[in-house]
Design a protein around this motif. Structure first.
Motif, short mmCIF file in Angstrom:
data_model
loop_
_atom_site.label_atom_id
_atom_site.label_comp_id
_atom_site.label_asym_id
_atom_site.label_seq_id
_atom_site.Cartn_x
_atom_site.Cartn_y
_atom_site.Cartn_z
N PRO A 168 0.83 -1.21 0.00
CA PRO A 168 0.00 0.00 0.00
C PRO A 168 0.86 1.25 0.00
O PRO A 168 1.91 1.30 0.66
CB PRO A 168 -0.80 -0.12 1.30
CG PRO A 168 0.02 -1.00 2.18
CD PRO A 168 0.74 -1.96 1.27
N SER B 287 1.39 5.66 0.15
CA SER B 287 0.94 6.85 0.88
C SER B 287 0.54 6.55 2.31
O SER B 287 -0.47 7.06 2.81
CB SER B 287 -0.22 7.55 0.12
OG SER B 287 0.18 7.92 -1.17
N ARG B 288 1.33 5.69 2.97
CA ARG B 288 1.10 5.38 4.37
C ARG B 288 2.39 5.58 5.16
O ARG B 288 3.48 5.55 4.59
CB ARG B 288 0.65 3.91 4.51
CG ARG B 288 -0.78 3.69 4.13
CD ARG B 288 -1.25 2.26 4.24
NE ARG B 288 -0.53 1.41 5.18
CZ ARG B 288 -0.96 0.21 5.57
NH1 ARG B 288 -2.11 -0.26 5.10
NH2 ARG B 288 -0.26 -0.55 6.39
N ASP C 95 3.91 3.62 6.93
CA ASP C 95 4.74 2.42 6.95
C ASP C 95 5.04 1.89 5.55
O ASP C 95 5.52 0.76 5.39
CB ASP C 95 4.09 1.31 7.78
CG ASP C 95 2.68 0.93 7.30
OD1 ASP C 95 2.16 1.61 6.39
OD2 ASP C 95 2.11 -0.04 7.84
N THR C 96 4.77 2.69 4.52
CA THR C 96 5.02 2.23 3.15
C THR C 96 6.48 1.87 2.94
O THR C 96 6.80 0.87 2.27
CB THR C 96 4.57 3.29 2.14
OG1 THR C 96 3.15 3.43 2.18
CG2 THR C 96 4.97 2.91 0.72
#
Length: 229
Positions: free
Chosen positions: A163, A165-166, A168-169
């Motif tokens: 995923p 744009s987080r 933790d990306t």
């Protein structure tokens, strides 16, 4: 420079570019800032890689973009391809595959959110991948990542399930590469420009860039003065 550079970029169109900065400076200026950042990135990449080894994967229509003519002129010596994929992760995978096919690997990929990047830094990151014969991932301070070097097109497949744009990306990307049998080396961390505080910090770090000059004009900051000996 062995290999090629891939810039993943979105046409800097008002209302669609740098929307968080637009809340402060307005849609038109935010698009102009995005265009300036893209131009800075293309310039740095062109310092590191010769013609024929530069790929620009573009989303959107430059006909609607800020600084359209400047961007077109800067991209004239690049292989320009459309981004393809259902989401950004898929477009990243496709971008790496296109760059490997069109310009050769290793492929060093950056976006347009780090206008402070230099040709020297890109060469350093590319050398790390070449010497280590492994992918290289450069963390961003917001938890994402700003650069990825793939030494083989199959390595990019690991991005498909990560995923974006987080916060933790970046760590998830490193784990995905390792799980696929491609543990990555770490490049220096950089700050992506997303928020106002990012723009302030990057403009201070790289005061002679187009992005910094424009940000000072619209954020009420003092003009940069070159030191003279």
């Amino acid at each position: 420079m062995r290999g090629s550079v891939l810039v993943m970029a979105k046409a800097p169109v008002a209302g669609r570019a740098k929307t968080r900065l637009a809340a402060v400076v307005g849609d038109a200026v935010a698009a102009d800032l995005a265009a300036a950042a893209l131009l800075d990135t293309l310039e740095a990449a062109a310092e590191a890689y010769p013609e024929g080894r530069r790929v620009l994967a573009l989303a959107g229509d430059l006909a609607e973009a800020a600084r359209e003519q400047e961007v077109r002129a800067a991209a004239a010596h690049w292989l320009v391809v459309p981004q393809s994929g259902a989401d950004f992760a898929a477009r990243l995978v496709d971008g790496h595959r296109q760059a490997h096919r069109l310009a050769g690997g290793p492929v060093l990929q950056v976006g347009m959110d780090t206008p402070q990047v230099t040709g020297a830094l890109l060469r350093e990151v590319a050398a790390l991948a070449h010497d280590g014969r492994r992918p290289v991932l450069g963390p961003a301070l917001d938890g994402g990542w700003w650069v990825l070097v793939t030494t083989h097109p199959d390595q990019a497949d690991a991005l498909a399930a990560v995923p974006t744009s987080r916060p933790d990306t970046g760590s998830l990307t490193a784990k995905a590469l390792a799980a696929a049998g491609h543990p990555s080396l770490a490049a220096p961390a950089l700050r992506d420009v997303d928020e106002v505080e990012d723009a302030h910090a990057v403009a201070a770090e790289a005061p002679t860039t187009r992005f910094a000059q424009l940000w000072r004009d619209h954020a009420g900051l003092p003009a940069h003065r070159e030191e003279r000996g």
